[in-house]
Design a protein around this motif. Structure first.
Motif: not given
Length: 191
Positions: A141-146
């Motif tokens: 899985a991926k968690l990307i905060v931008s």
């Protein structure tokens, strides 16, 4: 719309533009379930207000395998999830994959945990996400905060070991002003 029970939305289309629900008002439900073996997508507008007593499951549910490929787009509004926000699902050797949550505005409060698993992604590009429990990223899985987004968790931020291969699991935080109340954990084993 006020529901005493759950609301379940399932796609059954090869065309991603046909199995779409748009929420621009108030939705109160016990639990929300997005199954997506055939392209379920829910778009939440800037005037929406979603409240659940239980979980909000995106491509995640224990009593059916019709749970792959769901997409939730939150474009604003104020939302309160009474338990967990689950993206993707893993039980035993079954991993339901390919679900996506895009948070592009508003404020989303999760009173339980934020869990993403099985090649599912959460992309937070704008708005605020408040999690009372843990944030868990597992199994590719991926968690990307931008962008202009911020998140806060009272719990831990975990890159969870689930299986022998965690090589494709990603945690990317490219914003400031975030808060982690507990610890950051990465797996001791795996690749």
């Amino acid at each position: 719309m006020n529901l005493a029970n759950n609301i379940a939305l399932y796609g059954n289309s090869l065309n991603t533009n046909r199995a779409v629900a748009r929420i621009n008002g108030i939705l109160n439900a016990n639990q929300v379930i997005l199954g997506g073996a055939k392209n379920t997508r829910v778009d939440v507008g800037s005037t929406a207000k979603i409240t659940t007593k239980g979980n909000f499951n995106v491509g995640s549910e224990t009593y059916t395998d019709n749970t792959k490929g769901a997409v939730l787009n939150i474009n604003g509004g104020t939302h309160t999830i009474g338990a967990n926000l689950n993206i993707g699902y893993r039980q035993d050797n079954n991993v339901y994959t390919g679900s996506v949550v895009n948070i592009n505005g508003g404020t989303t409060t999760i009173k339980g945990a934020l869990k993403t698993v099985g090649s599912s992604n959460i992309n937070i590009t704008a708005g605020n996400v408040v999690v009372n429990g843990n944030i868990e990223v597992a199994t590719h899985a991926k968690l990307i905060v931008s962008g202009t987004s911020t998140f806060k968790t009272d719990g831990n931020l975990l890159v969870v070991h689930a299986g022998n291969d965690t090589a494709n699991t990603q945690l990317v935080i490219n914003t400031s002003g975030n808060k982690i109340g507990g610890h950051i954990y990465v797996p001791e084993t795996g690749k």
